[in-house]
Design an enzyme around this catalytic site. Structure first.
Site, mmCIF file in Angstrom:
data_model
loop_
_atom_site.group_PDB
_atom_site.id
_atom_site.type_symbol
_atom_site.label_atom_id
_atom_site.label_comp_id
_atom_site.label_asym_id
_atom_site.label_seq_id
_atom_site.Cartn_x
_atom_site.Cartn_y
_atom_site.Cartn_z
ATOM 1 N N LYS A 92 -42.618 -7.966 -39.933
ATOM 2 C CA LYS A 92 -42.822 -8.376 -41.326
ATOM 3 C C LYS A 92 -41.996 -9.634 -41.579
ATOM 4 O O LYS A 92 -40.783 -9.659 -41.324
ATOM 5 C CB LYS A 92 -42.374 -7.242 -42.250
HETATM 6 O O1 G3P Z 1 -44.477 -2.932 -49.772
HETATM 7 C C1 G3P Z 1 -43.700 -3.674 -50.674
HETATM 8 C C2 G3P Z 1 -43.170 -2.747 -51.695
HETATM 9 O O2 G3P Z 1 -42.308 -1.853 -51.086
HETATM 10 C C3 G3P Z 1 -42.525 -3.363 -52.867
HETATM 11 O O3 G3P Z 1 -42.671 -2.450 -53.873
HETATM 12 O O4 G3P Z 1 -42.216 -1.369 -56.008
HETATM 13 O O5 G3P Z 1 -40.459 -2.826 -54.914
HETATM 14 O O6 G3P Z 1 -42.478 -3.832 -55.921
HETATM 15 P P1 G3P Z 1 -41.900 -2.628 -55.253
#
Ligand code: G3P
Length: 213
Positions: A83
């Site tokens: 990633k």
């Molecule tokens: O896959 C990316 C994700 O983990 C980010 O999620 O909820 O931190 O925006 P969030």
């Protein structure tokens, strides 16, 4: 659409691995930090739990340093996907890792042109963040998934779309309808996806009926 779990918690991964419909795992630095464990140990353990793509994120920096950090992960297991951040250095690293046959996932994608640049650098996956876009303007997460899907189909880019930053079941619906190849979903939302009040009510009705027999 493939379904990945978005977590670095091995207990959650162990549990969903028995459910039969989880195809892979994504992690990120925030998720790893939450576990308070060494990232390499966590990634190694995940490879023993799920036989599917597992995204391991490298530290943002110069392309050469990200490539250097990526190689041991790639050697660790065939399912590892590196990633990379959506930066110019991240794109350079993506191009180089692609040329070495290493799978990549360009993350923190918030517009169509970022997704196209990553696809042109050979990214295996791009990760548009639905929830964080919706935090700013509701509906823009779903629109971005649709736009990327349309453009990738039109220009025949092979890069797959991972709908990320999924916060609720509606985001999963939008990822499905918008043409995402994958949705990466937190444990809590994976459980919510399987619930419906009428399913619960129906079970009670059936249980009562069989008691009356
Ligand atoms: O896959 C990316 C994700 O983990 C980010 O999620 O909820 O931190 O925006 P969030």
């Amino acid at each position: 659409m493939k379904i990945f779990i978005d977590t670095a918690n091995v207990e959650e991964i162990r549990e969903v691995s028995t459910w039969g419909f989880i195809d892979g795992v994504t992690t990120n630095p925030s998720l790893i930090a939450k576990e308070g464990r060494d990232i390499v140990d966590v990634i190694k353990e995940i490879t023993t739990l799920i036989d599917g793509p597992i995204s391991a994120e490298v530290h943002e920096g110069l392309a050469k340093d990200m490539v250097k950090e990526a190689i041991p992960y790639a050697k660790m297991h065939k399912n590892i996907v590196i990633k990379l951040p959506m930066t110019i250095e991240g794109l350079k690293a993506c191009k180089e890792l692609t040329s070495k046959g290493i799978k990549t996932n360009v993350t923190l994608v918030f517009n169509l042109t970022q997704a196209v640049a990553a696809a042109k650098c050979g990214a295996t996956y791009v990760s548009p963040f639905m929830g964080r876009l919706d935090d700013i303007t509701l509906g823009t997460g779903a629109a971005l998934i649709e736009d990327i899907a349309t453009v990738f189909a039109t220009y025949e880019y092979k890069t797959q779309i991972i709908a990320a930053s999924i916060r609720n079941v509606e985001h999963v619906n939008q990822a499905l309808l918008g043409g995402a190849d994958v949705a990466t979903i937190p444990f809590k939302v994976l459980k919510e996806m399987l619930n419906h009040p009428l399913t619960t009510k129906g079970l009670v009705i059936f249980a009562d009926a069989s008691k009356k027999k």
